[in-house]
Design an enzyme around this catalytic site. Sequence first.
Site, mmCIF file in Angstrom:
data_model
loop_
_atom_site.group_PDB
_atom_site.id
_atom_site.type_symbol
_atom_site.label_atom_id
_atom_site.label_comp_id
_atom_site.label_asym_id
_atom_site.label_seq_id
_atom_site.Cartn_x
_atom_site.Cartn_y
_atom_site.Cartn_z
ATOM 1 N N HIS A 75 0.860 -1.190 0.000
ATOM 2 C CA HIS A 75 0.000 0.000 0.000
ATOM 3 C C HIS A 75 0.890 1.231 0.000
ATOM 4 O O HIS A 75 1.314 1.732 1.037
ATOM 5 C CB HIS A 75 -0.915 -0.037 1.242
ATOM 6 C CG HIS A 75 -1.903 1.088 1.293
ATOM 7 N ND1 HIS A 75 -3.051 1.025 2.053
ATOM 8 C CD2 HIS A 75 -1.930 2.301 0.687
ATOM 9 C CE1 HIS A 75 -3.744 2.142 1.912
ATOM 10 N NE2 HIS A 75 -3.072 2.938 1.087
ATOM 11 N N GLU A 107 -11.181 3.960 5.897
ATOM 12 C CA GLU A 107 -10.055 4.768 6.395
ATOM 13 C C GLU A 107 -10.673 5.869 7.252
ATOM 14 O O GLU A 107 -10.569 5.858 8.467
ATOM 15 C CB GLU A 107 -9.249 5.336 5.216
ATOM 16 C CG GLU A 107 -8.066 6.218 5.641
ATOM 17 C CD GLU A 107 -7.328 6.861 4.451
ATOM 18 O OE1 GLU A 107 -7.888 6.902 3.337
ATOM 19 O OE2 GLU A 107 -6.188 7.347 4.662
ATOM 20 N N ASP A 141 1.845 3.977 2.830
ATOM 21 C CA ASP A 141 0.848 4.871 2.223
ATOM 22 C C ASP A 141 1.508 6.007 1.440
ATOM 23 O O ASP A 141 1.641 5.914 0.220
ATOM 24 C CB ASP A 141 -0.107 5.408 3.304
ATOM 25 C CG ASP A 141 -1.498 5.744 2.774
ATOM 26 O OD1 ASP A 141 -1.767 5.488 1.587
ATOM 27 O OD2 ASP A 141 -2.326 6.245 3.564
ATOM 28 N N ASP A 142 1.926 7.054 2.143
ATOM 29 C CA ASP A 142 2.542 8.237 1.506
ATOM 30 C C ASP A 142 3.749 8.654 2.350
ATOM 31 O O ASP A 142 3.696 9.650 3.085
ATOM 32 C CB ASP A 142 1.524 9.379 1.441
ATOM 33 C CG ASP A 142 0.278 8.966 0.674
ATOM 34 O OD1 ASP A 142 0.323 8.942 -0.561
ATOM 35 O OD2 ASP A 142 -0.740 8.645 1.325
HETATM 36 N N1 ADE Z 1 -4.218 8.991 -1.961
HETATM 37 C C1 ADE Z 1 -2.971 8.996 -1.443
HETATM 38 N N2 ADE Z 1 -2.993 8.638 -0.159
HETATM 39 C C2 ADE Z 1 -4.279 8.380 0.160
HETATM 40 C C3 ADE Z 1 -4.950 7.956 1.332
HETATM 41 N N3 ADE Z 1 -4.304 7.725 2.476
HETATM 42 N N4 ADE Z 1 -6.287 7.802 1.291
HETATM 43 C C4 ADE Z 1 -6.959 8.040 0.156
HETATM 44 N N5 ADE Z 1 -6.378 8.434 -0.958
HETATM 45 C C5 ADE Z 1 -5.043 8.599 -0.975
HETATM 46 ZN ZN ZN Z 2 -3.601 4.840 0.514
#
Ligand code: ADE
Ligand code: ZN
Length: 340
Positions: free
Chosen positions: A19, A202, A280-281
């Site tokens: 992810h 989420e 995630d990011d």
């Molecule tokens: N796009 C990038 N990160 C995200 C996240 N945590 N939730 C939804 N869309 C995303």
């Molecule tokens: Zn994500």
Amino acid sequence: MESSGLKNLIQGIPKAELHLHIEGSFEPELMFEIAKRNNITLDYDSIESLKKAYKFNNLQEFLDIYYTGAQVLIHEQDFFDLTWAYLTKVHSQNVVHVEVFFDPQTHTDRGIAFDVVIKGIYRALEKAKNELNISFKLIMSYLRHLSEEAAFKTLESSLPYKHWIDGVGLDSSEMGNPPSKFVNVFEASAKHGYKLVAHAGEEGPAAYIWEALDLLKVVRIDHGNRCLDDEALVQRLLEKNIPLTLCPLSNVELKVIQKMEEHPVAKMLDKGILATLHSDDPAYFGGYMNENYYETAKALNLSKNQLMQLALNAFEASWLSSEDKEKQISEVKNYFNSWN
Ligand code: ADE
Ligand code: ZN
């Protein structure tokens, strides 16, 4: 375990990242470098002032900055550099398999062609496979704040590259954009051979996780934190062994949970859910895979067995062939057996 021992243990675990939004791995240093060579002026006058803006009260506040950052990506080389930087970073953390999301619409809506985006990303993934021995899958994500019609256009654009793309996902602003909005495009994507995943639960409720399973027919849920609100849903996840790709640092940074000590991953493992950990990011949330493992393990006092379970689950949940899964699973077991 004291913290340096825990860090060493985590560093050596062979890991799979399932992810990860490639646009979310865009570090400020690289963003400034690419902006400069593309003659784009960022709204921030320094890397430090950009980093100071990384304080979010919810998902939308993050997404606004994330989409702005992605605007400096113009050329195939930019997408290559972005992806290569991520891959070399996770290689240093002993990540051996990645399943990477990209958001085509973030770029095609600015006039960047689909093929520019995918060619840059794919070239870096291939290079990492050859030079770093990192295996990979690629997942194209539809932006859920846009229409289903727009997702259909993206599906159409992807078809010349479908041999490079393993699955489709659903991301962006969750609240008010339920999975049910994308039933038709997910059905069409499956017909083209794409595997299906979706972000659900989420910020959104457990009902969105049900929709992702029942209406979109996904094989994995991204996040899924809210499943514990609904015992029948937990039973469903267990019956079908549906993986949840959790992202603890992201959850804290986006205030999905108030503090790491409240993260549901330990409860999920206790129930036997196929829970996995990811970043995630990472450029926005303060950590890659090792940091996610470490902060979670520290806050929840996870045992060595629980850490091993998380690492095994990620390979189990991956889209590797059964042969490659078996190989990676025995690597993880051997690693933990040799650790004392
Ligand atoms: N796009 C990038 N990160 C995200 C996240 N945590 N939730 C939804 N869309 C995303
Ligand atoms: Zn994500």
